[in-house]
Structure formats: structure tokens, C-alpha cells
Scaffold this motif. Sequence first.
Motif, mmCIF file in Angstrom:
data_model
loop_
_atom_site.group_PDB
_atom_site.id
_atom_site.type_symbol
_atom_site.label_atom_id
_atom_site.label_comp_id
_atom_site.label_asym_id
_atom_site.label_seq_id
_atom_site.Cartn_x
_atom_site.Cartn_y
_atom_site.Cartn_z
ATOM 1 N N LYS A 97 5.666 2.454 7.519
ATOM 2 C CA LYS A 97 4.270 2.886 7.355
ATOM 3 C C LYS A 97 3.393 1.831 6.688
ATOM 4 N N LEU A 98 3.988 0.771 6.182
ATOM 5 C CA LEU A 98 3.189 -0.286 5.552
ATOM 6 C C LEU A 98 2.483 -1.114 6.616
ATOM 7 N N ASP A 99 1.193 -1.353 6.438
ATOM 8 C CA ASP A 99 0.533 -2.317 7.327
ATOM 9 C C ASP A 99 0.826 -3.718 6.781
ATOM 10 N N SER A 100 0.388 -4.744 7.479
ATOM 11 C CA SER A 100 0.754 -6.111 7.092
ATOM 12 C C SER A 100 0.212 -6.479 5.705
ATOM 13 N N HIS A 101 -0.974 -6.004 5.361
ATOM 14 C CA HIS A 101 -1.541 -6.311 4.037
ATOM 15 C C HIS A 101 -0.756 -5.592 2.939
ATOM 16 N N GLN A 102 -0.407 -4.339 3.186
ATOM 17 C CA GLN A 102 0.383 -3.598 2.215
ATOM 18 C C GLN A 102 1.771 -4.207 2.056
ATOM 19 N N ARG A 103 2.356 -4.612 3.165
ATOM 20 C CA ARG A 103 3.697 -5.214 3.091
ATOM 21 C C ARG A 103 3.657 -6.489 2.252
ATOM 22 N N ASP A 104 2.619 -7.303 2.436
ATOM 23 C CA ASP A 104 2.469 -8.510 1.614
ATOM 24 C C ASP A 104 2.328 -8.151 0.144
ATOM 25 N N ALA B 272 2.441 5.217 1.707
ATOM 26 C CA ALA B 272 3.793 4.883 2.168
ATOM 27 C C ALA B 272 4.769 4.810 0.994
#
Length: 191
Positions: free
Chosen positions: A123-130, A88
Amino acid sequence: MIVWHHLDKDGELAQHLTRQLNTPLDWPDDAGLNTEHVAQIASAAVCDVAYNQAANGHLVDLFAALPLPDTSEGDEFWNALRRAGGDAALYIDPANAGGPFFEYLINGNEGGIAGRVLSFLGKLDSHQRDAVTQVIGDALDHDTFVAGGRYLGTLWLRDAETTAWHVLLASRRTYETEGDRKRFREAWSNA
């Protein structure tokens, strides 16, 4: 864009034009374009351009707060962002954005940059967003800003997302949305 379509002799812009040009609103008589028409055109143009430019400028300001590419701090930051955001991050990575990432704004393709930002965030999942939140927050966590890193990262992401949305929304042209607006006004008037 919402434009006040009912400029009249009491409108501020119309009054300004009549004072500055020393012309009545209906001057010249029997002409296809008069002072009142010029006031309406100017009002519409200013609303569209000012809002769009402000949103684009703010999007640039958000990126300008991050470490610069091709510096040691910037290389470290962008590498960390790629690790945190995975594929992403390629949407906004300076090395992948074709070089003149923000030159597109100057050349009128403001929606392209906003679309990249929204694609990145979408496109970020929740872990990536964190993880991205932490990377951005750590980069912003210095004497310029008061709050702590993670919170600053959250604010940056939220602001980038909202600003990119505003850019895309403002880039819709009146001729593209006129039917939608007419149906909206009619539906709400009849509710």
C-alpha cells in the motif's frame, strides 16, 4: 515445499532410522506402517516445519532489530513510521495490531503476520516507501550495523517483503497445491 518422495534403503534418513531403531526398512513385515513409511513421514514433516519456522523466525528477527514499542525510542520510531507510511503503517503498527502481534506466530497463524507485512508494503506509494526506508534505516543506523541508514532501510524492507512472501508460500499446504504441482511437473516434462 519440495519433498524427496523416493526415499529408499540408501536414503540418509532411512539409514539413520534403521541404525537408531535397529530395524530393517520393511519391519514389521505385513504391517500397515513400517520403518520406511516413518522415514517418509518424518522427511515430509521436517521439510515443511523447518522451512516455515525458519521464515517466521526471520520475520520476527527483522522486527526485533527495530526499536521496541512502549519505550521512548520505540514511541518516536513508530510515530515517525506512521507519519512516513500513512494508513499503510497501520498494518504493522503495534498499537493497531491487536497487541499480541507476534503471539499469532506461536499459535500457528503465521500467514496473518506475513499478510500484514505485505499489505503494509504493497500500500505504500513510492514517496511513502522512500520515507519509510529512511525512518527504518535511521533506526538501524547505529553501531550494530556497518552500512548507512538509507541503505539499511532498503535492505530491511526488501528482506521483510521477501520473507513475508516466503512465509505465505510455505503456509500453502500440500493438499492445496498437489494438483498445481502435478500439472507443473507434467507440463515441464512434456515441454
